[in-house]
Motif scaffolding. Sequence first.
Motif, PDB file in Angstrom:
ATOM      1  N   ILE A   1       0.846  -1.192   0.000  1.00 40.10           N
ATOM      2  CA  ILE A   1       0.000   0.000   0.000  1.00 40.10           C
ATOM      3  C   ILE A   1       0.881   1.242   0.000  1.00 40.10           C
ATOM      4  CG2 ILE A   1      -1.718   1.331   1.307  1.00 40.10           C
ATOM      5  CD1 ILE A   1      -2.826  -1.273   0.179  1.00 40.10           C
ATOM      6  N   GLU A   2       0.582   2.164  -0.877  1.00 43.11           N
ATOM      7  CA  GLU A   2       1.215   3.481  -0.888  1.00 43.11           C
ATOM      8  C   GLU A   2       0.094   4.501  -0.862  1.00 43.11           C
ATOM      9  OE1 GLU A   2       3.631   3.919  -4.350  1.00 43.11           O
ATOM     10  OE2 GLU A   2       4.611   1.999  -4.050  1.00 43.11           O
ATOM     11  N   TYR A   3       0.321   5.631  -0.215  1.00 45.57           N
ATOM     12  CA  TYR A   3      -0.700   6.679  -0.222  1.00 45.57           C
ATOM     13  C   TYR A   3      -0.034   8.038  -0.142  1.00 45.57           C
ATOM     14  CZ  TYR A   3       0.100   6.259   4.806  1.00 45.57           C
ATOM     15  OH  TYR A   3       0.688   6.184   6.044  1.00 45.57           O
ATOM     16  N   GLU A   4      -0.774   9.013  -0.624  1.00 45.89           N
ATOM     17  CA  GLU A   4      -0.352  10.405  -0.548  1.00 45.89           C
ATOM     18  C   GLU A   4      -1.568  11.211  -0.119  1.00 45.89           C
ATOM     19  OE1 GLU A   4       1.136  13.964  -3.481  1.00 45.89           O
ATOM     20  OE2 GLU A   4       1.554  11.903  -4.055  1.00 45.89           O
ATOM     21  N   ILE A   5      -1.383  12.087   0.842  1.00 42.09           N
ATOM     22  CA  ILE A   5      -2.473  12.923   1.336  1.00 42.09           C
ATOM     23  C   ILE A   5      -2.090  14.378   1.087  1.00 42.09           C
ATOM     24  CG2 ILE A   5      -3.846  13.588   3.342  1.00 42.09           C
ATOM     25  CD1 ILE A   5      -3.069  10.802   4.546  1.00 42.09           C
ATOM     26  N   ALA A   6      -2.823  15.031   0.192  1.00 46.06           N
ATOM     27  CA  ALA A   6      -2.563  16.435  -0.124  1.00 46.06           C
ATOM     28  C   ALA A   6      -3.469  17.298   0.746  1.00 46.06           C
ATOM     29  CB  ALA A   6      -2.826  16.704  -1.592  1.00 46.06           C
ATOM     30  N   THR A   7      -2.871  18.109   1.590  1.00 48.32           N
ATOM     31  CA  THR A   7      -3.664  18.991   2.436  1.00 48.32           C
ATOM     32  C   THR A   7      -3.978  20.275   1.679  1.00 48.32           C
ATOM     33  OG1 THR A   7      -1.654  19.884   3.401  1.00 48.32           O
ATOM     34  CG2 THR A   7      -2.696  18.063   4.566  1.00 48.32           C
ATOM     35  N   SER A   8      -4.945  20.993   2.151  1.00 48.49           N
ATOM     36  CA  SER A   8      -5.362  22.273   1.561  1.00 48.49           C
ATOM     37  C   SER A   8      -5.876  22.135   0.141  1.00 48.49           C
ATOM     38  CB  SER A   8      -4.219  23.288   1.594  1.00 48.49           C
ATOM     39  OG  SER A   8      -3.810  23.502   2.909  1.00 48.49           O
ATOM     40  N   ALA A   9      -6.480  21.013  -0.174  1.00 53.54           N
ATOM     41  CA  ALA A   9      -7.074  20.835  -1.495  1.00 53.54           C
ATOM     42  C   ALA A   9      -8.422  21.536  -1.549  1.00 53.54           C
ATOM     43  CB  ALA A   9      -7.250  19.347  -1.787  1.00 53.54           C
TER      44      ALA A   9
END
Length: 134
Positions: free
Chosen positions: A105-113
């Motif tokens: 599992i890989e993930y990326e969380i972009a804040t302020s979208a």
Amino acid sequence: MTTNVQWLDAIQALRPTGVTRFYAQQPRSLTTSDLPAAWPMLPSVSRGEPLATCGDGEKVRTLGYMVAINPVNQDIPSENPETAAPIVDALETAFETLESTMIFIEYEIATSAEIAVAGTAYWGLECTVTGRNA
């Protein structure tokens, strides 16, 4: 081998703390009582490079996961760490549980979208979750 239906089901079953309302798909509308609200986007799939150690190659499944936090028009700053940081922590924990569905599992969380729902913009988190089966 995990199917697209199983991958989507696993994502839809996530219940990260701090999120008030969960949807199986992007909602048609939101109210402030629904916020923070989360939903998955459509999955995509590809086949990775065939590796001798992994048999016939690996399937790569990617899915977007959105969390709307506050309406933009309420003049709440996009960078709202008091609200976003605990949800990011909960998302990390939730995404790591997906290892029972996919091997890697890989993930990326972009804040302020900025996320649009029914023509209304919301500050939120835009996540990309990728799973691989060997």
